[in-house]
Each structure stands twice: as structure tokens, then as C-alpha cells.
Design a protein around this motif. Structure first.
Motif, PDB file in Angstrom:
ATOM      1  N   ASP A  75      23.692   7.380 -13.387  1.00  0.00           N
ATOM      2  CA  ASP A  75      22.866   6.697 -12.394  1.00  0.00           C
ATOM      3  C   ASP A  75      21.852   7.615 -11.719  1.00  0.00           C
ATOM      4  OD1 ASP A  75      24.264   3.981 -12.263  1.00  0.00           O
ATOM      5  OD2 ASP A  75      25.931   5.362 -11.932  1.00  0.00           O
ATOM      6  N   GLU A  76      22.102   8.908 -11.726  1.00  0.00           N
ATOM      7  CA  GLU A  76      21.254   9.822 -10.977  1.00  0.00           C
ATOM      8  C   GLU A  76      21.440  11.243 -11.499  1.00  0.00           C
ATOM      9  OE1 GLU A  76      18.805  10.320  -9.109  1.00  0.00           O
ATOM     10  OE2 GLU A  76      19.264  10.769  -7.000  1.00  0.00           O
ATOM     11  N   ALA A  77      20.369  12.036 -11.410  1.00  0.00           N
ATOM     12  CA  ALA A  77      20.438  13.453 -11.729  1.00  0.00           C
ATOM     13  C   ALA A  77      20.775  14.234 -10.467  1.00  0.00           C
ATOM     14  CB  ALA A  77      19.121  13.933 -12.315  1.00  0.00           C
ATOM     15  N   LEU A  78      21.631  15.218 -10.583  1.00  0.00           N
ATOM     16  CA  LEU A  78      21.994  16.094  -9.472  1.00  0.00           C
ATOM     17  C   LEU A  78      21.301  17.431  -9.699  1.00  0.00           C
ATOM     18  CD1 LEU A  78      23.748  16.398  -6.907  1.00  0.00           C
ATOM     19  CD2 LEU A  78      25.531  17.361  -8.382  1.00  0.00           C
ATOM     20  N   LEU A  79      20.413  17.819  -8.793  1.00  0.00           N
ATOM     21  CA  LEU A  79      19.588  19.003  -8.975  1.00  0.00           C
ATOM     22  C   LEU A  79      20.354  20.249  -8.549  1.00  0.00           C
ATOM     23  CD1 LEU A  79      16.167  17.645  -7.628  1.00  0.00           C
ATOM     24  CD2 LEU A  79      17.264  17.293  -9.856  1.00  0.00           C
ATOM     25  N   THR A  80      20.462  21.203  -9.478  1.00  0.00           N
ATOM     26  CA  THR A  80      21.222  22.422  -9.216  1.00  0.00           C
ATOM     27  C   THR A  80      20.420  23.646  -9.650  1.00  0.00           C
ATOM     28  OG1 THR A  80      22.317  22.557 -11.388  1.00  0.00           O
ATOM     29  CG2 THR A  80      23.341  21.138  -9.728  1.00  0.00           C
ATOM     30  N   SER A  81      20.815  24.799  -9.116  1.00  0.00           N
ATOM     31  CA  SER A  81      20.188  26.061  -9.509  1.00  0.00           C
ATOM     32  C   SER A  81      20.811  26.556 -10.808  1.00  0.00           C
ATOM     33  CB  SER A  81      20.375  27.108  -8.412  1.00  0.00           C
ATOM     34  OG  SER A  81      21.750  27.448  -8.302  1.00  0.00           O
ATOM     35  N   SER A  82      20.282  27.662 -11.314  1.00  0.00           N
ATOM     36  CA  SER A  82      20.800  28.214 -12.571  1.00  0.00           C
ATOM     37  C   SER A  82      22.240  28.677 -12.443  1.00  0.00           C
ATOM     38  CB  SER A  82      19.922  29.382 -13.041  1.00  0.00           C
ATOM     39  OG  SER A  82      19.872  30.389 -12.040  1.00  0.00           O
TER      40      SER A  82
END
Length: 259
Positions: free
Chosen positions: A153-160
Motif C-alpha cells: 500500500d505504501e513505500a517506507l523511505l529509509t536510509s542506506s
């Protein structure tokens, strides 16, 4: 002397407003999105403050909140609406100079939110200038569409290294059974998030993908509504009914301000 805008056609027909279209195509600008009910908006002062801050940063001058309210009222009146999903966009006026802006209002059918549990998939991306609700969000749109094609349903934005910032178009909060936690990574402080944070006891701290098994529940929030999170990647969460009742009650306690 101003430079005339280029000649532009869309699908073989001349653009009705080439100068505005050229502004849109730069991808430079900012906006806010709000649900309007009976000519009222929750957190109206937060929306107006957001627009003013972003305008000062991007264009070097403030944005008159009363003018924005008037533009919204005028658009609603012209459309014969009292309820709508409204957006206010601010773009550079390519014909008027670098510091001149144009303000556009769009109205769509009011959004009816169904708070069904969402499944999220983490992606390695953070938005540039995340404190601004800005245009040109190719990355978040790209990843959002990609995960939806996979059934999420959604993308979860994360760092490397797996630090969690926000959803592609939402804020996210986590519940460990005692405390409500918002990730402290750079993100957009959404109006709904701000309304909730001022009405619910909560903290901000670093949250990573490795921390997910330690949480009991989570939810996402934006101008369209609030939904519990059923899982992120391979980590499942329960839908905590008592928690969500508190969250919805906090949201509903925010007054609706007249435009």
C-alpha cells in the motif's frame, strides 16, 4: 523586459495557459493538501504557515495567508462546493521573473478514507529538502508506484543503513506498548502528524528497520486520513484497536477552521 513563454501544445492542441504549464514543468515549487468540509479545514493555521515558510525559503518572500484563504473560498464558490479535496500550489512565474510566483488551487471530490490496515515495503530513498512539501517528487512517486505493483500500500523511505524517515506520502508512528514514537530522521512534519503530536503524548527518536520487531503496532497518517499498519517487509504488526481509538479521537478533537 519579460521573455514570452514558449509555444506549447498538449496532445496536438495549444496549451490554454503556456506560461503556467511551463512553470509546472520546472518541478520547482511547493504546495499543501487539505480536506475541506462545509467550507472548513482542520489545522488551517498549520497549512498557511507551511505555505508561508516554504515560500520564504524557495522564493525569498512570504505568502499572504488571507489571500490564500480568499483563493480557496473563491474556488469553492465558483465550483459550487462546500466539501472538497483541495490543494494550493505555488510556482515560479516564468514570465514575471524569478521571484514572482503564481498560486493555483485545485479541487477534487472529497476523499472518503477507509482505515483498512496497510502493508508497507521499505525502499532506500529519502526525499531531498524533506521539510518542504515540494513539487518534483519523482523518487517518492517512483518507489510508491513500484511497491504498489508488488501488492503493497505504501513505500517506507529509509536510509542506506535502514533508518526510517517517513512514508512516500505519509508520516509513520510506532507503538511499543507504552510509548508512541515518531522517527526523528528528516521528514515532512505533516499537518495531521502535527495535530496528533500536539494531542497525544509522544516522542521522536531514531528508528531503524532492525527495531521493527520491538514494536507492537504502527500507523500512517496524512491529509487523507489515518490507517493502522499490518506489516512492514516481513514484520507483522497487530492492529491495536485501543491505540487507534485514541489516535482517531485525537484527530477528531482538532477544530475545523472556517476559510
Amino acid at each position: 523586459m519579460t521573455t514570452p513563454p514558449p509555444y506549447i501544445e498538449i496532445d496536438g492542441s495549444p496549451a490554454a495557459d503556456p506560461a503556467l504549464l511551463e512553470s509546472l514543468m520546472t518541478g520547482y515549487g511547493h504546495f499543501t493538501a487539505a480536506q475541506v468540509r462545509e467550507g472548513r479545514v482542520q489545522g488551517l493555521d498549520l497549512h498557511l504557515a507551511r505555505l508561508d515558510r516554504a515560500n520564504r525559503e524557495l522564493f525569498g518572500e512570504g505568502l499572504d495567508g488571507e489571500r490564500v484563504r480568499g483563493l480557496l473560498r473563491g474556488a469553492l464558490e465558483s465550483a459550487g462546493r462546500r466539501d472538497a479535496a483541495a490543494r494550493v500550489y505555488v510556482y515560479p512565474d516564468v514570465a514575471g521573473g524569478a521571484r514572482t510566483t503564481r498560486t493555483a488551487v485545485t479541487l477534487r471530490e472529497p476523499y472518503t478514507h477507509v482505515p483498512a490496515p496497510w502493508r508497507l515495503k521499505s525502499v532506500p530513498y529519502w526525499r531531498p529538502a524533506p521539510h518542504i512539501k515540494h513539487l518534483g517528487g519523482f523518487g517518492q512517486t517512483y518507489f510508491g508506484e513500484a511497491v504498489r505493483r508488488e501488492g503493497f500500500d505504501e513505500a517506507l523511505l529509509t536510509s542506506s543503513d535502514g533508518e526510517i524517515a517517513e512514508g512516500a506520502v505519509t508520516n509513520i508512528a510506532f507503538w511499543d506498548g507504552t510509548s508512541l514514537i515518531w522517527p526523528s530522521a528528516p521528514c515532512l512534519h505533516g499537518v495531521t502528524m502535527t495535530l496528533l503530536a500536539s494531542r497525544l503524548e509522544s516522542t521522536r527518536r531514531r528508528v531503524t528497520l532492525a527495531d521493527l520487531p520491538g514494536f507492537r503496532a504502527a500507523f500512517v497518517a496524512n491529509s487523507r486520513g489515518i490507517s493502522p499498519v499490518a506489516g512492514i517487509d516481513g514484520v507483522a504488526f497487530e492492529v491495536d484497536g485501543k491505540l487507534m481509538d485514541r489516535v482517531y479521537a485525537a484527530r477528531d478533537s482538532a477544530p475545523w477552521d472556517a476559510l
